[in-house]
Motif scaffolding. Structure first.
Motif, PDB file in Angstrom:
ATOM      1  N   ARG A 162     -57.448  11.246 -32.237  1.00 49.61           N
ATOM      2  CA  ARG A 162     -56.647  12.391 -31.791  1.00 49.61           C
ATOM      3  C   ARG A 162     -56.248  12.215 -30.327  1.00 49.61           C
ATOM      4  O   ARG A 162     -57.044  11.762 -29.506  1.00 49.61           O
ATOM      5  CB  ARG A 162     -57.428  13.690 -31.955  1.00 49.61           C
ATOM      6  CG  ARG A 162     -57.765  14.003 -33.405  1.00 49.61           C
ATOM      7  CD  ARG A 162     -58.576  15.254 -33.520  1.00 49.61           C
ATOM      8  NE  ARG A 162     -59.853  15.061 -32.819  1.00 49.61           N
ATOM      9  CZ  ARG A 162     -60.788  15.988 -32.685  1.00 49.61           C
ATOM     10  NH1 ARG A 162     -60.610  17.182 -33.186  1.00 49.61           N
ATOM     11  NH2 ARG A 162     -61.908  15.728 -32.046  1.00 49.61           N
ATOM     12  N   TYR A 165     -55.402  13.483 -26.634  1.00 46.64           N
ATOM     13  CA  TYR A 165     -55.687  14.576 -25.709  1.00 46.64           C
ATOM     14  C   TYR A 165     -55.235  14.160 -24.319  1.00 46.64           C
ATOM     15  O   TYR A 165     -54.878  13.004 -24.089  1.00 46.64           O
ATOM     16  CB  TYR A 165     -57.165  14.983 -25.734  1.00 46.64           C
ATOM     17  CG  TYR A 165     -58.130  13.961 -25.178  1.00 46.64           C
ATOM     18  CD1 TYR A 165     -58.632  14.080 -23.887  1.00 46.64           C
ATOM     19  CD2 TYR A 165     -58.569  12.886 -25.950  1.00 46.64           C
ATOM     20  CE1 TYR A 165     -59.533  13.156 -23.376  1.00 46.64           C
ATOM     21  CE2 TYR A 165     -59.468  11.961 -25.452  1.00 46.64           C
ATOM     22  CZ  TYR A 165     -59.953  12.102 -24.164  1.00 46.64           C
ATOM     23  OH  TYR A 165     -60.840  11.187 -23.667  1.00 46.64           O
ATOM     24  N   TYR A 166     -55.225  15.115 -23.408  1.00 51.55           N
ATOM     25  CA  TYR A 166     -54.688  14.874 -22.070  1.00 51.55           C
ATOM     26  C   TYR A 166     -55.737  15.217 -21.020  1.00 51.55           C
ATOM     27  O   TYR A 166     -56.454  16.205 -21.150  1.00 51.55           O
ATOM     28  CB  TYR A 166     -53.420  15.707 -21.859  1.00 51.55           C
ATOM     29  CG  TYR A 166     -52.368  15.370 -22.884  1.00 51.55           C
ATOM     30  CD1 TYR A 166     -51.463  14.344 -22.659  1.00 51.55           C
ATOM     31  CD2 TYR A 166     -52.312  16.033 -24.101  1.00 51.55           C
ATOM     32  CE1 TYR A 166     -50.517  14.002 -23.614  1.00 51.55           C
ATOM     33  CE2 TYR A 166     -51.369  15.698 -25.060  1.00 51.55           C
ATOM     34  CZ  TYR A 166     -50.479  14.682 -24.810  1.00 51.55           C
ATOM     35  OH  TYR A 166     -49.553  14.339 -25.761  1.00 51.55           O
ATOM     36  N   THR A 206     -59.428  18.892 -19.484  1.00 47.66           N
ATOM     37  CA  THR A 206     -58.732  18.242 -20.590  1.00 47.66           C
ATOM     38  C   THR A 206     -58.102  19.302 -21.481  1.00 47.66           C
ATOM     39  O   THR A 206     -58.509  20.464 -21.472  1.00 47.66           O
ATOM     40  CB  THR A 206     -59.695  17.388 -21.442  1.00 47.66           C
ATOM     41  OG1 THR A 206     -60.704  18.236 -21.989  1.00 47.66           O
ATOM     42  CG2 THR A 206     -60.328  16.283 -20.617  1.00 47.66           C
ATOM     43  N   THR A 207     -57.113  18.875 -22.262  1.00 47.44           N
ATOM     44  CA  THR A 207     -56.454  19.776 -23.199  1.00 47.44           C
ATOM     45  C   THR A 207     -55.903  18.970 -24.362  1.00 47.44           C
ATOM     46  O   THR A 207     -55.583  17.788 -24.216  1.00 47.44           O
ATOM     47  CB  THR A 207     -55.329  20.580 -22.510  1.00 47.44           C
ATOM     48  OG1 THR A 207     -54.752  21.477 -23.462  1.00 47.44           O
ATOM     49  CG2 THR A 207     -54.247  19.677 -21.957  1.00 47.44           C
ATOM     50  N   TRP A 208     -55.808  19.618 -25.516  1.00 46.30           N
ATOM     51  CA  TRP A 208     -55.212  18.973 -26.691  1.00 46.30           C
ATOM     52  C   TRP A 208     -53.696  19.057 -26.640  1.00 46.30           C
ATOM     53  O   TRP A 208     -53.004  18.250 -27.235  1.00 46.30           O
ATOM     54  CB  TRP A 208     -55.712  19.626 -27.984  1.00 46.30           C
ATOM     55  CG  TRP A 208     -57.172  19.439 -28.224  1.00 46.30           C
ATOM     56  CD1 TRP A 208     -58.143  20.384 -28.131  1.00 46.30           C
ATOM     57  CD2 TRP A 208     -57.836  18.222 -28.589  1.00 46.30           C
ATOM     58  NE1 TRP A 208     -59.368  19.833 -28.410  1.00 46.30           N
ATOM     59  CE2 TRP A 208     -59.209  18.507 -28.701  1.00 46.30           C
ATOM     60  CE3 TRP A 208     -57.405  16.916 -28.826  1.00 46.30           C
ATOM     61  CZ2 TRP A 208     -60.150  17.548 -29.046  1.00 46.30           C
ATOM     62  CZ3 TRP A 208     -58.345  15.954 -29.174  1.00 46.30           C
ATOM     63  CH2 TRP A 208     -59.696  16.272 -29.281  1.00 46.30           C
ATOM     64  N   GLU A 209     -53.178  20.083 -25.958  1.00 47.90           N
ATOM     65  CA  GLU A 209     -51.731  20.273 -25.900  1.00 47.90           C
ATOM     66  C   GLU A 209     -51.124  19.467 -24.765  1.00 47.90           C
ATOM     67  O   GLU A 209     -51.692  19.399 -23.680  1.00 47.90           O
ATOM     68  CB  GLU A 209     -51.389  21.751 -25.712  1.00 47.90           C
ATOM     69  CG  GLU A 209     -51.545  22.558 -26.980  1.00 47.90           C
ATOM     70  CD  GLU A 209     -52.570  23.651 -26.797  1.00 47.90           C
ATOM     71  OE1 GLU A 209     -52.671  24.162 -25.681  1.00 47.90           O
ATOM     72  OE2 GLU A 209     -53.264  23.969 -27.772  1.00 47.90           O
ATOM     73  N   ASP A 252     -59.179  10.137 -28.549  1.00 49.30           N
ATOM     74  CA  ASP A 252     -60.618  10.271 -28.782  1.00 49.30           C
ATOM     75  C   ASP A 252     -61.058   9.319 -29.908  1.00 49.30           C
ATOM     76  O   ASP A 252     -60.218   8.671 -30.540  1.00 49.30           O
ATOM     77  CB  ASP A 252     -60.988  11.731 -29.067  1.00 49.30           C
ATOM     78  CG  ASP A 252     -60.608  12.214 -30.452  1.00 49.30           C
ATOM     79  OD1 ASP A 252     -60.000  11.448 -31.225  1.00 49.30           O
ATOM     80  OD2 ASP A 252     -60.924  13.369 -30.770  1.00 49.30           O
ATOM     81  N   GLN A 291     -52.752  10.526 -20.784  1.00 49.72           N
ATOM     82  CA  GLN A 291     -52.923  10.681 -22.230  1.00 49.72           C
ATOM     83  C   GLN A 291     -54.015   9.732 -22.694  1.00 49.72           C
ATOM     84  O   GLN A 291     -54.020   8.555 -22.335  1.00 49.72           O
ATOM     85  CB  GLN A 291     -51.618  10.353 -22.945  1.00 49.72           C
ATOM     86  CG  GLN A 291     -51.708  10.484 -24.447  1.00 49.72           C
ATOM     87  CD  GLN A 291     -50.383  10.201 -25.124  1.00 49.72           C
ATOM     88  OE1 GLN A 291     -49.351  10.680 -24.681  1.00 49.72           O
ATOM     89  NE2 GLN A 291     -50.419   9.420 -26.184  1.00 49.72           N
TER      90      GLN A 291
END
Length: 91
Positions: free
Chosen positions: A10, A12-13, A21-24, A6, A3
């Motif tokens: 926010r 992100y992973y 990478t992903t926001w979820e 940014d 984890q």
């Protein structure tokens, strides 16, 4: 997965294995599943419970949906078998 945050704050992973990478927030694999990579570098998943493989990443939801589908299919097959015995074979 890692984890991170940014510059805007926010979350992100980061997946260091697949380099994406992903926001979820990523879900862990369901129990009994294992991620593998074949000789060509392609990722696939093994279900050690049913001894099956798939290219699609399984989630708890997809596993649950599949189990529900199997249950409904088994019920329908049982009903069809009873119908056949009563009306087609005359038993």
């Amino acid at each position: 997965w890692e984890q991170r945050i940014d510059p805007s704050g926010r979350v992100y992973y980061v997946d260091h294995v697949e380099k994406r990478t992903t926001w979820e927030r990523p879900e862990p694999l369901p129990p009994g599943w294992e991620r593998r990579v074949d000789q060509m570098g392609r990722v696939y998943y093994v279900d050690h419970i049913t001894r099956t493989t798939t290219w699609q990443r399984p989630t708890m939801e997809t596993v649950r949906n599949y189990e529900q589908w199997q249950h409904q299919r088994n019920q329908l097959q049982g009903a069809m078998q009873q119908f056949n015995q009563r009306f087609i074979f005359g038993v």
